[in-house]
Design an enzyme around this catalytic site. Sequence first.
Site, PDB file in Angstrom:
ATOM      1  N   GLY A 119     -52.318  19.462  22.550  1.00  0.00           N
ATOM      2  CA  GLY A 119     -52.959  20.436  23.114  1.00  0.00           C
ATOM      3  C   GLY A 119     -54.702  20.675  23.219  1.00  0.00           C
ATOM      4  CB  CYS A 160     -53.662  35.896  20.511  1.00  0.00           C
ATOM      5  SG  CYS A 160     -53.632  34.741  20.002  1.00  0.00           S
ATOM      6  NE  ARG A 176     -65.799  45.362  26.676  1.00  0.00           N
ATOM      7  CZ  ARG A 176     -65.035  45.224  25.921  1.00  0.00           C
ATOM      8  NH1 ARG A 176     -64.468  44.801  24.869  1.00  0.00           N
ATOM      9  NH2 ARG A 176     -63.814  43.552  26.583  1.00  0.00           N
TER      10      ARG A 176
END
EC number: 1.1.1.22
Length: 481
Positions: A8, A272, A448
Amino acid sequence: MVKICCIGAGYVGGPTMAVIALKCPSIEVAVVDISVSRITAWNSDQLPIYEPGLDEVVKQCRGKNLFFSTEVEKHVSEADIIFVSVNTPTKTRGLGAGKAADLTYWESAARMIADVSKSNKIVVEKSTVPVKTAEAIEKILTHNSKGIKYQILSNPEFLAEGTAIQDLFNPDRVLIGGRETPDGLKAIQALKDVYAQWVPEDRIITTNLWSAELSKLAANAFLAQRISSVNAMSALCEATGADVSQVSHAVGKDTRIGPKFLNASVGFGGSCFQKDILNLVYICECNGLTEVANYWRQVIKINDYQKSRFVNRVVSSMFNTVSGKKVAILGFAFKKDTGDTRETPAIDVCKGLLGDKACLSIYDPQVTEDQIQRDLSLNKFDWDHPVHLQPMSPSTVKQQVGVVWDAYEATKGAHGLCILTEWDEFKTLDYQKIFDNMQKPAFVFDGRNIVNAEKLREIGFIVYSIGKPLDPWLKDMPALA
């Protein structure tokens, strides 16, 4: 010579192996992938991922003790230690759809290792995987072992994109989980010896397999929870006239809490956080822990709420419609200093605006037009499959989306602009020039909190900053969340 092979060549495998090669000149490191285009890019001057400092590390080692190759089976069979860093997407169908990790790529990697191995191997989980994956991989390898011994280790990565190379050079901790048997402890020591060549011994933590696997999910869940907590507060700040920056500064001064990950924003992204929390939710449900599952699910719900709240604020401020209006999008990556767009909040914000028939003009200094068009046309969770297995991008969004290579071009003639990534260059743009070239009234929606709202109001902009006291204009136009 110890040989390491990493299956990977993505965001984790590439940088991690490059740093191991740099810090351990006596180890030969091969990074393998079935994607010819990706390996070609790793062997070129234009690496497939953008990460500050990565170029220099790769150039120092490539061709000496660092190799990128599509000869997967050859390098796997020669390796002593095999890192597996393949995709673990969220399942889109079948048992656990929308929550559980799809271990298809992991299982095929394990079966291939069993097929080609002629000597004992240490197999290291580097991808983020659900708890007990090691046990499943162990079963596949031992049932196909042909007398070869395998030890499975869990060595989760804790890299933050944008600082991955620094994180690898100087990690908070390296976590290695393995079996608490003589052979397992020997394997743990072998991997520990690799990292100990540059990481202080006290930062290398060893645990059992399950603790290592769960620690990764827990770390990401805790970080995402902090962002959702401050974002939940940002909605309350807008409703009450409080300033979320002042609130988070005051809260962060408590040493038990600390200041990190307390910036309100349009939402968290990255490969994630959402995936790992969904995984955690699924594991909790499988173990009958419904209340625990619901607790973690709420972290994602607040993140989705923050993105839809932002879109609603844009639409309601601009006379309740953005149909046919040009809206500039500054920033598409999920955070600055990376070209990564996986789960970026910009995707949901753009899709929300496109749903109201806005015309978008998008600028990001590190994201290509192809990537943006692909992201806006993919279904949820499809991004985490290898590119050659992703559906082809339909051209439907192209009529409403333009991608440009300059912030001034993006904002020319626009009714409003949305700042969705905190790139430093957006802080120093000539906003007077931007204002002069926009339709009036001109709106800035700062997702932001990086611009000086007061200065922009002096220029003439109507400004919305997340979690800040509302512009008088916006108070009259409540966002219906």
